[in-house]
Design a protein around this motif. Structure first.
Motif, PDB file in Angstrom:
ATOM      1  N   VAL A 388       0.832  -1.215   0.000  1.00 52.85           N
ATOM      2  CA  VAL A 388       0.000   0.000   0.000  1.00 52.85           C
ATOM      3  C   VAL A 388       0.860   1.255   0.000  1.00 52.85           C
ATOM      4  CG1 VAL A 388      -2.091  -1.016   0.927  1.00 52.85           C
ATOM      5  CG2 VAL A 388      -0.363  -0.223   2.525  1.00 52.85           C
ATOM      6  N   GLY A 389       1.906   1.259  -0.830  1.00 55.51           N
ATOM      7  CA  GLY A 389       2.759   2.418  -0.994  1.00 55.51           C
ATOM      8  C   GLY A 389       3.823   2.600   0.061  1.00 55.51           C
ATOM      9  N   LEU A 390       3.859   1.746   1.081  1.00 46.97           N
ATOM     10  CA  LEU A 390       4.808   1.882   2.185  1.00 46.97           C
ATOM     11  C   LEU A 390       6.019   0.987   1.942  1.00 46.97           C
ATOM     12  CD1 LEU A 390       2.190   1.737   5.078  1.00 46.97           C
ATOM     13  CD2 LEU A 390       3.398   3.782   4.288  1.00 46.97           C
ATOM     14  N   ASP A 391       7.195   1.588   2.015  1.00 49.13           N
ATOM     15  CA  ASP A 391       8.437   0.840   1.872  1.00 49.13           C
ATOM     16  C   ASP A 391       8.675   0.042   3.153  1.00 49.13           C
ATOM     17  OD1 ASP A 391      11.110  -0.009   1.779  1.00 49.13           O
ATOM     18  OD2 ASP A 391      11.683   1.661   0.498  1.00 49.13           O
ATOM     19  N   LEU A 470      -6.482 -18.523   9.490  1.00 49.80           N
ATOM     20  CA  LEU A 470      -7.054 -17.476   8.643  1.00 49.80           C
ATOM     21  C   LEU A 470      -7.789 -16.445   9.484  1.00 49.80           C
ATOM     22  CD1 LEU A 470      -7.552 -16.338   5.838  1.00 49.80           C
ATOM     23  CD2 LEU A 470      -9.568 -17.809   5.654  1.00 49.80           C
ATOM     24  N   ALA A 471      -8.540 -16.909  10.488  1.00 45.48           N
ATOM     25  CA  ALA A 471      -9.254 -15.975  11.372  1.00 45.48           C
ATOM     26  C   ALA A 471      -8.283 -15.002  12.028  1.00 45.48           C
ATOM     27  CB  ALA A 471     -10.031 -16.747  12.433  1.00 45.48           C
ATOM     28  N   CYS A 472      -7.146 -15.504  12.509  1.00 45.27           N
ATOM     29  CA  CYS A 472      -6.161 -14.644  13.167  1.00 45.27           C
ATOM     30  C   CYS A 472      -5.500 -13.692  12.174  1.00 45.27           C
ATOM     31  CB  CYS A 472      -5.106 -15.494  13.870  1.00 45.27           C
ATOM     32  SG  CYS A 472      -5.730 -16.375  15.328  1.00 45.27           S
ATOM     33  N   ALA A 473      -5.444 -14.074  10.902  1.00 46.21           N
ATOM     34  CA  ALA A 473      -4.796 -13.232   9.900  1.00 46.21           C
ATOM     35  C   ALA A 473      -5.691 -12.109   9.398  1.00 46.21           C
ATOM     36  CB  ALA A 473      -4.341 -14.090   8.723  1.00 46.21           C
ATOM     37  N   VAL A 474      -7.021 -12.256   9.509  1.00 44.31           N
ATOM     38  CA  VAL A 474      -7.925 -11.273   8.890  1.00 44.31           C
ATOM     39  C   VAL A 474      -8.767 -10.495   9.892  1.00 44.31           C
ATOM     40  CG1 VAL A 474      -8.059 -12.685   6.793  1.00 44.31           C
ATOM     41  CG2 VAL A 474      -9.840 -12.913   8.534  1.00 44.31           C
ATOM     42  N   MET A 475      -8.634 -10.772  11.187  1.00 40.57           N
ATOM     43  CA  MET A 475      -9.546 -10.146  12.151  1.00 40.57           C
ATOM     44  C   MET A 475      -9.398  -8.629  12.205  1.00 40.57           C
ATOM     45  SD  MET A 475      -8.044 -10.857  15.940  1.00 40.57           S
ATOM     46  CE  MET A 475      -8.392 -12.610  15.906  1.00 40.57           C
ATOM     47  N   HIS A 476      -8.259  -8.086  11.767  1.00 44.00           N
ATOM     48  CA  HIS A 476      -8.052  -6.635  11.810  1.00 44.00           C
ATOM     49  C   HIS A 476      -8.363  -5.955  10.476  1.00 44.00           C
ATOM     50  CE1 HIS A 476      -4.472  -8.333  10.074  1.00 44.00           C
ATOM     51  NE2 HIS A 476      -3.919  -7.178   9.856  1.00 44.00           N
ATOM     52  N   ASP A 477      -9.067  -6.659   9.581  1.00 47.82           N
ATOM     53  CA  ASP A 477      -9.475  -6.116   8.280  1.00 47.82           C
ATOM     54  C   ASP A 477      -8.285  -5.581   7.473  1.00 47.82           C
ATOM     55  OD1 ASP A 477     -11.995  -6.717   9.094  1.00 47.82           O
ATOM     56  OD2 ASP A 477     -12.648  -4.656   9.417  1.00 47.82           O
ATOM     57  N   PRO A 478      -7.329  -6.435   7.129  1.00 51.32           N
ATOM     58  CA  PRO A 478      -6.142  -5.953   6.407  1.00 51.32           C
ATOM     59  C   PRO A 478      -6.470  -5.554   4.973  1.00 51.32           C
ATOM     60  CG  PRO A 478      -6.129  -8.344   6.477  1.00 51.32           C
ATOM     61  CD  PRO A 478      -7.283  -7.899   7.348  1.00 51.32           C
ATOM     62  N   ASP A 479      -5.634  -4.678   4.412  1.00 56.01           N
ATOM     63  CA  ASP A 479      -5.766  -4.299   3.005  1.00 56.01           C
ATOM     64  C   ASP A 479      -5.182  -5.370   2.094  1.00 56.01           C
ATOM     65  OD1 ASP A 479      -6.848  -1.501   3.134  1.00 56.01           O
ATOM     66  OD2 ASP A 479      -5.058  -1.230   4.364  1.00 56.01           O
ATOM     67  N   VAL A 480      -4.168  -6.068   2.596  1.00 57.34           N
ATOM     68  CA  VAL A 480      -3.476  -7.093   1.816  1.00 57.34           C
ATOM     69  C   VAL A 480      -3.386  -8.355   2.657  1.00 57.34           C
ATOM     70  CG1 VAL A 480      -1.412  -7.685   0.498  1.00 57.34           C
ATOM     71  CG2 VAL A 480      -2.094  -5.294   0.721  1.00 57.34           C
ATOM     72  N   LEU A 481      -3.671  -9.500   2.032  1.00 58.26           N
ATOM     73  CA  LEU A 481      -3.636 -10.775   2.730  1.00 58.26           C
ATOM     74  C   LEU A 481      -2.624 -11.685   2.043  1.00 58.26           C
ATOM     75  CD1 LEU A 481      -4.862 -12.564   4.940  1.00 58.26           C
ATOM     76  CD2 LEU A 481      -6.670 -13.197   3.327  1.00 58.26           C
ATOM     77  N   PHE A 482      -1.636 -12.150   2.817  1.00 62.04           N
ATOM     78  CA  PHE A 482      -0.610 -13.057   2.310  1.00 62.04           C
ATOM     79  C   PHE A 482      -0.918 -14.464   2.806  1.00 62.04           C
ATOM     80  CE2 PHE A 482       1.420  -8.984   2.001  1.00 62.04           C
ATOM     81  CZ  PHE A 482       2.287  -9.078   0.921  1.00 62.04           C
ATOM     82  N   GLY A 509     -12.368  -5.390  -2.363  1.00 62.70           N
ATOM     83  CA  GLY A 509     -11.151  -4.611  -2.544  1.00 62.70           C
ATOM     84  C   GLY A 509      -9.924  -5.103  -1.828  1.00 62.70           C
ATOM     85  N   VAL A 510      -9.998  -6.234  -1.108  1.00 63.83           N
ATOM     86  CA  VAL A 510      -8.807  -6.778  -0.467  1.00 63.83           C
ATOM     87  C   VAL A 510      -7.909  -7.403  -1.546  1.00 63.83           C
ATOM     88  CG1 VAL A 510      -7.920  -8.459   1.208  1.00 63.83           C
ATOM     89  CG2 VAL A 510     -10.041  -7.216   1.677  1.00 63.83           C
ATOM     90  N   THR A 511      -6.617  -7.191  -1.426  1.00 62.54           N
ATOM     91  CA  THR A 511      -5.649  -7.766  -2.353  1.00 62.54           C
ATOM     92  C   THR A 511      -5.057  -9.012  -1.713  1.00 62.54           C
ATOM     93  OG1 THR A 511      -5.134  -5.570  -3.212  1.00 62.54           O
ATOM     94  CG2 THR A 511      -3.525  -7.322  -3.645  1.00 62.54           C
ATOM     95  N   VAL A 512      -4.909 -10.083  -2.501  1.00 64.51           N
ATOM     96  CA  VAL A 512      -4.453 -11.367  -1.956  1.00 64.51           C
ATOM     97  C   VAL A 512      -3.213 -11.838  -2.712  1.00 64.51           C
ATOM     98  CG1 VAL A 512      -5.031 -13.804  -1.596  1.00 64.51           C
ATOM     99  CG2 VAL A 512      -6.764 -12.024  -1.176  1.00 64.51           C
ATOM    100  N   MET A 513      -2.204 -12.204  -1.935  1.00 66.90           N
ATOM    101  CA  MET A 513      -1.024 -12.902  -2.471  1.00 66.90           C
ATOM    102  C   MET A 513      -1.066 -14.320  -1.932  1.00 66.90           C
ATOM    103  SD  MET A 513       1.269 -10.941  -4.237  1.00 66.90           S
ATOM    104  CE  MET A 513       2.781 -11.821  -3.899  1.00 66.90           C
ATOM    105  N   VAL A 514      -0.869 -15.311  -2.797  1.00 69.47           N
ATOM    106  CA  VAL A 514      -0.982 -16.698  -2.362  1.00 69.47           C
ATOM    107  C   VAL A 514       0.099 -17.559  -3.014  1.00 69.47           C
ATOM    108  CG1 VAL A 514      -2.657 -17.239  -4.192  1.00 69.47           C
ATOM    109  CG2 VAL A 514      -2.583 -18.660  -2.139  1.00 69.47           C
ATOM    110  N   THR A 515       0.663 -18.485  -2.241  1.00 69.82           N
ATOM    111  CA  THR A 515       1.496 -19.541  -2.820  1.00 69.82           C
ATOM    112  C   THR A 515       0.737 -20.848  -2.676  1.00 69.82           C
ATOM    113  OG1 THR A 515       2.664 -20.238  -0.807  1.00 69.82           O
ATOM    114  CG2 THR A 515       3.575 -18.364  -2.027  1.00 69.82           C
ATOM    115  N   THR A 516       0.899 -21.728  -3.638  1.00 66.92           N
ATOM    116  CA  THR A 516       0.217 -23.019  -3.563  1.00 66.92           C
ATOM    117  C   THR A 516       0.934 -24.044  -4.432  1.00 66.92           C
ATOM    118  OG1 THR A 516      -1.900 -24.178  -3.863  1.00 66.92           O
ATOM    119  CG2 THR A 516      -1.379 -22.420  -5.427  1.00 66.92           C
ATOM    120  N   HIS A 517       0.904 -25.315  -3.969  1.00 64.12           N
ATOM    121  CA  HIS A 517       1.349 -26.434  -4.794  1.00 64.12           C
ATOM    122  C   HIS A 517       0.168 -27.133  -5.438  1.00 64.12           C
ATOM    123  CE1 HIS A 517       5.267 -26.704  -2.333  1.00 64.12           C
ATOM    124  NE2 HIS A 517       5.528 -26.205  -3.513  1.00 64.12           N
TER     125      HIS A 517
END
Length: 576
Positions: A388-391, A470-482, A509-517
């Motif tokens: 989100v524009g932050l280095d 997943l619940a612990c990763a999204v409870m704060h309404d993030p802009d980006v989810l890894f 509007g949430v952006t998602v980055m995902v790795t998967t096999h």
């Protein structure tokens, strides 16, 4: 000529005297010289059944004979002819490859010339000859599974039990693992392969499908698949958002299951049902619905009564968000070296708001390293990572507050209860007062965690562990989810539920980055990058990557076909 190695007649196993049986009144047979697939949702009883067959647990009722032995009265001779590779990596990570083999040889009393011949045969068989001095913990996922298989085969068995051996293993390593197993089958060894990946079940001669400890089906997978003929369809030429088309299709009573396949949507209708018209699900004026051949996974979902229904709570709970910048995640020439080893080399890409961007690649390719740099968990040797524009190098705390991260391995606190984990992460994210109470309530309701709140996280079934993570990763309404391997080893029904939540977040509007096999899962991505040896060797929508693999006998390639073809092409270029 095949023989019956395992006879299961009315077998029941309970862990609590008056509790629900883990295996209930089960009758089945397992034969030599073939692979029998053991499939079913999380908690179906697959691991319990394997442990009963291996003589590690004893049945409560019924009759069980394994290679002619009763596990209750003849455990020692049974253990000499049955090999078991457990679901979790059962080796010693701080010991080398050869030290692990030596330990298992000692445990199985393999000595002298027999020992030397076994080591030579197994190291050649698994391709581990060059890695005998490497610590097991330093091996890639695929190599760990090969070592586990070698240790299980230190004495040639009549029956080999494999509990989800391909979890966390990339398609190249999975293909190699299957090659090794087929070589064993050619030696008339019976193999039981437990799996959550139903494309693997299609490779088995027979499958035993369990649900709640009971058998729903036993027989050739092709016979069950054929029962779905005329009930599977693909919505093509969709204009607009395919995730919304899927959500609307799943609201139709006739549709019992649906998944995204690249730019298309795959649907399964119930018996006597009719596929919806494109206009009824908002697919656009150019869309068509075409009949396609059924897969075993379609039949599996049909036997379970279909996939999850209804809208995800995230469809309403998430507020739609806008960003003043177009690129929400940005990697610019990201490089990370560990000593002389380059794990990520000049990585460059941009991810837009509301986009799902996937990283795919073999084990050890550098995917998790890239993820950790973009999350601020690992400092790059050179290059820039922005969220989100932050280095992340200049404003790490501010950037981390805007993202959620779900690690590849279950990274929560196993000795804390579900409730305590949720409370802890609410505190980490600075949630307080009413916002904290509302977030915790929403997570418990969304992921059906209520009955498990006082249970230690380490004892949860895998599917619920992933829900909690997943619940612990999204409870704060993030802009980006890894999401790093978010559904590894999870059954198809739970995987669909998981992605219904992700799709709902992305729609807002949430952006998602995902790795998967699991490359069927990568079909949900808008774009994917194929990472190999620390470099990105291909980028594009899943259908674009599949198109690059068309030809050479592949008229309708899968994403897995494309994955293997692109990696092999890069190898050829490197050797040229």
């Amino acid at each position: 000529m095949t023989e019956t190695l395992v006879r299961i007649d009315g077998v029941t196993k309970r862990f609590l005297e008056n509790g629900t049986p883990a295996v209930e009144a089960l009758t089945a047979q397992i034969k030599s010289g073939q692979v029998t697939g053991l499939v079913g949702p999380d908690g179906a009883g697959k691991t319990t059944l394997l442990r009963l067959i291996a003589g590690l647990l004893l049945i409560d009722d019924g009759t069980l004979r394994v290679c002619g032995f009763d596990p209750k009265t003849h455990a020692a001779p049974l253990h000499r002819v049955v090999a078991y590779m457990p679901q979790r990596f059962g080796l010693y990570e701080d010991m080398s490859v050869i030290e692990n083999l030596e330990l298992y040889a000692d445990l199985r009393s393999v000595i002298g010339t027999e020992r030397d011949e076994a080591f030579a045969r197994l190291l050649s068989f698994t391709g581990l000859e060059s890695f005998t001095g490497r610590l097991a913990g330093a091996l890639s996922g695929g190599m760990k599974q090969k070592l586990g298989l070698a240790c299980a085969l230190i004495k040639r068995p009549r029956l080999l039990l494999l509990d989800e051996p391909s979890v966390g293993v990339d398609p190249l390593s999975r293909r190699e693992l299957w090659r090794l197993v087929y070589e064993l089958v050619d030696q008339d060894i019976g193999v039981v392969w437990s799996t959550a990946y139903l494309d693997e079940a299609e490779r088995c001669a027979s499958v035993l499908l369990l649900s709640e400890g009971k058998a729903l089906y036993q027989g050739p997978p092709q016979a069950l698949t054929r029962s779905l003929e005329g009930r599977t369809f693909q919505v093509r030429n969709i204009s607009g958002e395919r995730r919304a088309v899927l959500a609307r299709a799943l609201e139709r009573p006739a549709v019992i299951d649906g998944v995204i396949q690249g730019r298309s949507v795959r649907l399964v209708v119930g018996k006597g049902g009719v596929a919806p018209a494109p206009g009824d699900i908002g697919a656009g004026p150019e869309a068509v619905i075409a009949a396609v051949p059924p897969r075993f996974e379609d039949a599996f979902m049909d036997l379970l009564g279909g996939g999850p229904r209804g809208r995800s709570p995230f469809a309403d709970a998430y507020a739609s968000r806008e960003h003043p910048i177009d690129s929400v995640v940005e990697a610019q020439d990201l490089t990370r070296r560990f000593g002389t080893f380059t794990a990520a080399d000049g990585i460059h890409f941009r991810v837009k708001r509301g986009e799902i961007f996937g990283l795919i690649g073999p084990n050890g390719a550098g995917k998790s390293t890239i993820f950790k740099m973009l999350c601020g968990l690992l400092r790059p040797t050179s290059g820039t990572a922005r969220v989100v524009g932050l280095d992340l190098a200049k404003a790490p705390s501010e950037a981390r507050a805007r993202l959620g991260y779900m690690a590849q391995k279950f990274s929560l606190y196993g000795d804390l209860s579900v409730r305590q984990n949720l409370e802890f992460f609410a505190g980490v994210y600075g949630l307080g007062g009413r916002r904290r109470r509302d977030a915790l309530k929403r997570m418990v309701e969304t992921f059906a965690l209520g009955p498990h709140l006082d249970v230690d996280a380490s004892t949860l079934p895998l599917g619920f562990k992933q829900r909690l993570a997943l619940a612990c990763a999204v409870m704060h309404d993030p802009d980006v989810l890894f999401l790093d391997e978010p559904t590894s080893g999870v059954d198809p029904r739970t995987r669909r539920e998981f992605w219904s939540h992700i799709n709902a977040m992305v729609a807002n509007g949430v952006t998602v980055m995902v790795t998967t096999h699991f490359l069927d899962e990568a079909e949900y991505c808008d774009r994917t990058a194929l990472v190999y040896r620390g470099r990105i060797i291909a980028t594009g929508a899943p259908d674009d990557l599949k198109e690059r693999a068309r030809g050479a006998g592949r008229s309708d390639p899968t994403l897995e076909d494309a994955f293997i073809a692109l990696v092999e092409a890069d190898d050829r270029e490197s050797l040229a």
